[in-house]
Design an enzyme around this catalytic site. Structure first.
Site, PDB file in Angstrom:
ATOM      1  N   HIS A  65      18.117  28.397  15.028  1.00 51.65           N
ATOM      2  CA  HIS A  65      17.744  27.509  13.919  1.00 51.65           C
ATOM      3  C   HIS A  65      17.338  28.343  12.710  1.00 51.65           C
ATOM      4  CE1 HIS A  65      14.593  24.985  11.772  1.00 51.65           C
ATOM      5  NE2 HIS A  65      15.736  24.372  11.560  1.00 51.65           N
ATOM      6  N   TYR A  98       7.403  21.134  12.383  1.00 50.92           N
ATOM      7  CA  TYR A  98       8.183  21.098  13.613  1.00 50.92           C
ATOM      8  C   TYR A  98       7.313  20.757  14.794  1.00 50.92           C
ATOM      9  CZ  TYR A  98       9.933  25.617  11.592  1.00 50.92           C
ATOM     10  OH  TYR A  98      10.331  26.688  10.835  1.00 50.92           O
ATOM     11  N   ARG A 151       0.839  -1.224   0.000  1.00 50.48           N
ATOM     12  CA  ARG A 151       0.000   0.000   0.000  1.00 50.48           C
ATOM     13  C   ARG A 151       0.861   1.256   0.000  1.00 50.48           C
ATOM     14  NH1 ARG A 151      -2.622  -0.914   5.584  1.00 50.48           N
ATOM     15  NH2 ARG A 151      -0.429  -1.442   5.882  1.00 50.48           N
ATOM     16  N   ARG A 165      14.828  31.291   6.024  1.00 49.17           N
ATOM     17  CA  ARG A 165      14.087  31.636   7.240  1.00 49.17           C
ATOM     18  C   ARG A 165      15.064  31.471   8.406  1.00 49.17           C
ATOM     19  NH1 ARG A 165       8.137  31.218   7.135  1.00 49.17           N
ATOM     20  NH2 ARG A 165       7.411  30.556   5.037  1.00 49.17           N
ATOM     21  N   HIS A 190      16.723  31.929  14.066  1.00 51.15           N
ATOM     22  CA  HIS A 190      15.811  32.297  15.157  1.00 51.15           C
ATOM     23  C   HIS A 190      16.068  31.476  16.408  1.00 51.15           C
ATOM     24  CE1 HIS A 190      12.765  33.444  11.785  1.00 51.15           C
ATOM     25  NE2 HIS A 190      13.743  34.330  11.906  1.00 51.15           N
ATOM     26  N   ASP A 232      14.194  39.256   9.263  1.00 54.74           N
ATOM     27  CA  ASP A 232      15.435  38.466   9.236  1.00 54.74           C
ATOM     28  C   ASP A 232      16.588  39.249   8.629  1.00 54.74           C
ATOM     29  OD1 ASP A 232      13.941  35.158   8.723  1.00 54.74           O
ATOM     30  OD2 ASP A 232      14.271  36.364  10.538  1.00 54.74           O
ATOM     31  N   LYS A 263      13.359  21.866  19.559  1.00 53.83           N
ATOM     32  CA  LYS A 263      12.421  21.537  18.473  1.00 53.83           C
ATOM     33  C   LYS A 263      12.885  20.321  17.691  1.00 53.83           C
ATOM     34  CE  LYS A 263      13.076  25.781  17.193  1.00 53.83           C
ATOM     35  NZ  LYS A 263      13.284  27.124  16.585  1.00 53.83           N
ATOM     36  N   GLN A 297       3.734  22.207  21.079  1.00 56.17           N
ATOM     37  CA  GLN A 297       3.206  22.984  19.939  1.00 56.17           C
ATOM     38  C   GLN A 297       3.748  22.383  18.653  1.00 56.17           C
ATOM     39  OE1 GLN A 297       3.493  27.393  20.177  1.00 56.17           O
ATOM     40  NE2 GLN A 297       4.231  27.365  18.054  1.00 56.17           N
TER      41      GLN A 297
HETATM   42  C1  LIG Z   1       7.417  30.831  15.131  1.00 55.03           C
HETATM   43  C2  LIG Z   1       5.969  31.230  15.247  1.00 55.03           C
HETATM   44  C3  LIG Z   1       5.461  32.280  14.525  1.00 55.03           C
HETATM   45  N1  LIG Z   1       4.150  32.615  14.680  1.00 55.03           N
HETATM   46  C4  LIG Z   1       3.615  33.709  13.865  1.00 55.03           C
HETATM   47  C5  LIG Z   1       4.376  35.005  13.986  1.00 55.03           C
HETATM   48  C6  LIG Z   1       4.237  35.623  12.612  1.00 55.03           C
HETATM   49  O1  LIG Z   1       3.025  36.349  12.540  1.00 55.03           O
HETATM   50  C7  LIG Z   1       4.114  34.418  11.678  1.00 55.03           C
HETATM   51  C8  LIG Z   1       5.404  34.102  10.959  1.00 55.03           C
HETATM   52  O2  LIG Z   1       6.425  34.068  11.947  1.00 55.03           O
HETATM   53  P1  LIG Z   1       7.942  34.066  11.480  1.00 55.03           P
HETATM   54  O3  LIG Z   1       8.123  35.078  10.385  1.00 55.03           O
HETATM   55  O4  LIG Z   1       8.783  34.194  12.731  1.00 55.03           O
HETATM   56  O5  LIG Z   1       8.077  32.625  10.853  1.00 55.03           O
HETATM   57  P2  LIG Z   1       9.465  31.932  10.469  1.00 55.03           P
HETATM   58  O6  LIG Z   1      10.375  32.939   9.869  1.00 55.03           O
HETATM   59  O7  LIG Z   1       9.122  30.724   9.692  1.00 55.03           O
HETATM   60  O8  LIG Z   1      10.051  31.509  11.884  1.00 55.03           O
HETATM   61  C9  LIG Z   1      10.399  30.191  12.157  1.00 55.03           C
HETATM   62  O9  LIG Z   1      11.580  29.945  11.452  1.00 55.03           O
HETATM   63  C10 LIG Z   1      12.679  29.370  12.100  1.00 55.03           C
HETATM   64  C11 LIG Z   1      13.407  28.549  11.069  1.00 55.03           C
HETATM   65  C12 LIG Z   1      12.382  28.596  13.320  1.00 55.03           C
HETATM   66  O10 LIG Z   1      13.093  27.672  13.693  1.00 55.03           O
HETATM   67  C13 LIG Z   1      11.207  28.940  14.133  1.00 55.03           C
HETATM   68  O11 LIG Z   1      10.358  27.806  14.195  1.00 55.03           O
HETATM   69  C14 LIG Z   1      10.453  30.077  13.656  1.00 55.03           C
HETATM   70  O12 LIG Z   1      11.078  31.222  14.202  1.00 55.03           O
HETATM   71  O13 LIG Z   1       3.734  33.312  12.508  1.00 55.03           O
HETATM   72  C15 LIG Z   1       3.303  31.948  15.526  1.00 55.03           C
HETATM   73  O14 LIG Z   1       2.125  32.285  15.636  1.00 55.03           O
HETATM   74  N2  LIG Z   1       3.805  30.902  16.253  1.00 55.03           N
HETATM   75  C16 LIG Z   1       5.106  30.522  16.156  1.00 55.03           C
HETATM   76  O15 LIG Z   1       5.514  29.545  16.831  1.00 55.03           O
END
Ligand SMILES: Cc1cn([C@H]2C[C@H](O)[C@@H](COP(=O)(O)OP(=O)(O)O[C@H]3O[C@H](C)C(=O)[C@H](O)[C@H]3O)O2)c(=O)[nH]c1=O
Length: 179
Positions: free
Chosen positions: A119, A132, A23, A59, A62, A168, A72, A46
């Site tokens: 990360h 994640y 399958r 990305r 962070h 970033d 994570k 989460q």
């Molecule tokens: C991380 C996170 C973000 N948000 C909201 C905040 C912003 O409105 C939106 C996008 O957030 P951000 O631009 O920080 O997303 P990434 O740039 O993908 O951030 C992630 O990228 C790197 C690679 C990582 O390891 C982290 O998991 C995380 O920081 O989602 C949430 O609501 N919950 C969350 O846990």
């Protein structure tokens, strides 16, 4: 799952072991007892999913500041990413070390990142998806980072950066900051 410690950093590569039949496959991607057996005390609270449209997007980098530093478990479920972690823990024997791995569905592996690491990743394919599990909830006020080209770490990225958030691009230098 096969656990491959990354030096004595506490981070681990985890090779998935799909069970295949006519399958398709079934693969376990998380197991509290198996992780504990391999020295990983991690309780996901989460789950996140990120879709990145354009190859070459970065990305990160962070991390969440104490007391909400976030461990994570990261897996690429579509496309391909160059995943990068940096140990920024005060007093760590591997502080400042950069570790990078290609993650994709075909690589069949995921990365466990202990609390206290930064990360980030660069996508190596369009429409790459990263799943994640987080060991602590997101706290926007403690969300922090540094640039992909921060002079303290000299991270080697495989491709020219095609896209990144304004946030970033604007992180201050890591050196000298209280994190
Ligand atoms: C991380 C996170 C973000 N948000 C909201 C905040 C912003 O409105 C939106 C996008 O957030 P951000 O631009 O920080 O997303 P990434 O740039 O993908 O951030 C992630 O990228 C790197 C690679 C990582 O390891 C982290 O998991 C995380 O920081 O989602 C949430 O609501 N919950 C969350 O846990």
């Amino acid at each position: 799952m096969k656990f491959i410690p990354i030096g004595n950093s506490g981070a681990q590569l985890i090779e998935l072991m799909p069970h295949g039949d006519r399958r398709g496959t079934f693969t376990r991607t998380w197991c509290a007892s198996t992780f504990a057996d391999h020295g990983i005390e991690f309780t996901p609270v989460q789950g996140n999913n990120s879709l990145t449209r354009k190859r070459g997007t970065v990305r990160g980098m962070h991390f969440q500041r104490a007391p909400k530093a976030d461990a994570k478990l990261v897996r690429c479920t579509s496309g391909c990413i160059h995943d990068v972690i940096v140990d920024i823990r005060e007093g760590s024997s591997t502080r400042g070390e950069v570790y990078a791995y290609e993650l994709s569905p075909s690589s069949g592996r995921m990365l466990y990142i202990p609390a206290g690491f930064a990360h980030g990743f660069q996508t190596l394919a369009d429409d790459s998806v990263v799943e994640y599990l987080m060991g602590i909830e997101y706290v926007a006020e403690l969300s922090d980072g540094f640039r992909h080209d921060d002079p303290s770490f000299r991270i080697a990225w495989p491709e020219a950066v095609s896209e990144m958030s304004d946030k970033d691009a604007a992180w201050p230098d890591f050196a000298g900051r209280d994190t």
